[in-house]
Design an enzyme around this catalytic site. Structure first.
Site, PDB file in Angstrom:
ATOM      1  N   HIS A   1      -2.404  14.262   1.068  1.00 19.62           N
ATOM      2  CA  HIS A   1      -2.092  12.659   0.707  1.00 19.62           C
ATOM      3  C   HIS A   1      -1.635  12.450   1.580  1.00 19.62           C
ATOM      4  CE1 HIS A   1      -0.138   9.472  -1.310  1.00 19.62           C
ATOM      5  NE2 HIS A   1       1.255   9.403  -0.840  1.00 19.62           N
TER       6      HIS A   1
ATOM      7  N   ARG B   1      -5.883   8.095  -2.988  1.00 17.07           N
ATOM      8  CA  ARG B   1      -4.746   8.434  -3.404  1.00 17.07           C
ATOM      9  C   ARG B   1      -6.383   9.245  -3.871  1.00 17.07           C
ATOM     10  NH1 ARG B   1      -3.328   4.773  -5.900  1.00 17.07           N
ATOM     11  NH2 ARG B   1      -0.964   4.111  -5.241  1.00 17.07           N
TER      12      ARG B   1
ATOM     13  N   TYR C   1       4.974   2.065   6.865  1.00 19.00           N
ATOM     14  CA  TYR C   1       3.922   2.145   7.725  1.00 19.00           C
ATOM     15  C   TYR C   1       4.058   1.303   8.344  1.00 19.00           C
ATOM     16  CZ  TYR C   1       1.654   4.624   4.083  1.00 19.00           C
ATOM     17  OH  TYR C   1       1.589   4.902   2.334  1.00 19.00           O
TER      18      TYR C   1
ATOM     19  N   HIS D   1      -1.196  -1.037  -3.557  1.00 21.68           N
ATOM     20  CA  HIS D   1       0.465  -1.565  -4.014  1.00 21.68           C
ATOM     21  C   HIS D   1       0.396  -2.425  -4.521  1.00 21.68           C
ATOM     22  CE1 HIS D   1       1.818   1.703  -0.233  1.00 21.68           C
ATOM     23  NE2 HIS D   1       1.143   2.173  -1.291  1.00 21.68           N
TER      24      HIS D   1
ATOM     25  N   LYS E   1      -3.062   4.269  -9.397  1.00 19.25           N
ATOM     26  CA  LYS E   1      -1.766   3.961 -10.582  1.00 19.25           C
ATOM     27  C   LYS E   1      -2.122   2.870 -11.910  1.00 19.25           C
ATOM     28  CE  LYS E   1       1.594   6.636  -7.542  1.00 19.25           C
ATOM     29  NZ  LYS E   1       2.638   6.302  -6.904  1.00 19.25           N
TER      30      LYS E   1
ATOM     31  N   ARG F   1      -4.108   9.672   3.529  1.00 22.52           N
ATOM     32  CA  ARG F   1      -3.745   8.663   3.013  1.00 22.52           C
ATOM     33  C   ARG F   1      -3.185   7.805   4.536  1.00 22.52           C
ATOM     34  NH1 ARG F   1      -3.799   4.985  -1.557  1.00 22.52           N
ATOM     35  NH2 ARG F   1      -1.807   4.164  -2.149  1.00 22.52           N
TER      36      ARG F   1
END
Length: 191
Positions: free
Chosen positions: A141, A48, A176, A167, A74, A144
């Site tokens: 973004h 990110r 994706y 993730h 995150k 990514r």
């Protein structure tokens, strides 16, 4: 699975963009090296923008013909990404010779302060527009999403995509798979 409003560039557009990163006329050579470096790291690792601008010197280490970068995602979750040395070697050398960041920051502006997400976003948009690529969201973004889509299309390994992007839930990575036209075409061949 959440919907994504990013129209990921195709392989030809990605190649145009990669070439444009190297030829885009940035103002100063040291800033050009920094700008190319941060954009290539985001594009080739899928991190990110927020993760890129928070990289510290100690998070960046050489390992054979690649660099290992520890990023905090995150929830401050650490993960490791890698990038081939040859992709960033020249820009990295120029940046390291001249950078003057406060503390341990890897990337900084001319005043030594942390780069902003808005600044990276403007850089990416300028480069995209310079080669005539216009998407619904010309944002940093999108790099990514491009990384993840191409990684899935070339590997067909959803676990690899999940781990690469950090993730926690594989369903987040499933977005994706809908870009994979070959996979959909197989369904028409079967029937």
């Amino acid at each position: 699975v959440k919907d994504v409003n990013y129209a990921t560039p195709g392989k030809e557009e990605v190649q145009k963009f990669i070439h444009a990163i190297d030829v885009y006329p940035f103002n100063k050579s040291i800033l050009a090296a920094r700008n190319r470096l941060v954009i290539k790291i985001i594009l080739y690792t899928g991190i990110r923008v927020s993760e890129a601008i928070n990289i510290n010197i100690k998070d960046f280490t050489k390992d054979g013909d690649a660099y290992i970068i520890q990023v905090r995602g995150k929830g401050n979750k650490p993960r490791i990404v890698m990038i081939k040395e040859k992709i960033i070697k020249n820009d990295l050398e120029i940046w390291f010779e001249n950078k003057c960041c406060e503390g341990n920051l890897f990337f900084c502006n001319q005043k030594g302060k942390r780069l902003t997400q808005a600044y990276i976003g403007r850089l990416v948009e300028q480069i995209l527009l310079s080669v005539g690529i216009r998407k619904e969201k010309n944002s940093a973004h999108m790099l990514r999403h491009t990384f993840a889509t191409l990684l899935y299309q070339n590997s067909h390994d959803l676990i690899l995509v999940q781990e690469s992007l950090g993730h926690s839930d594989i369903n987040t990575s499933r977005i994706y798979t809908h870009f994979d036209k070959q996979r959909l075409k197989r369904t028409t061949d079967i029937f």
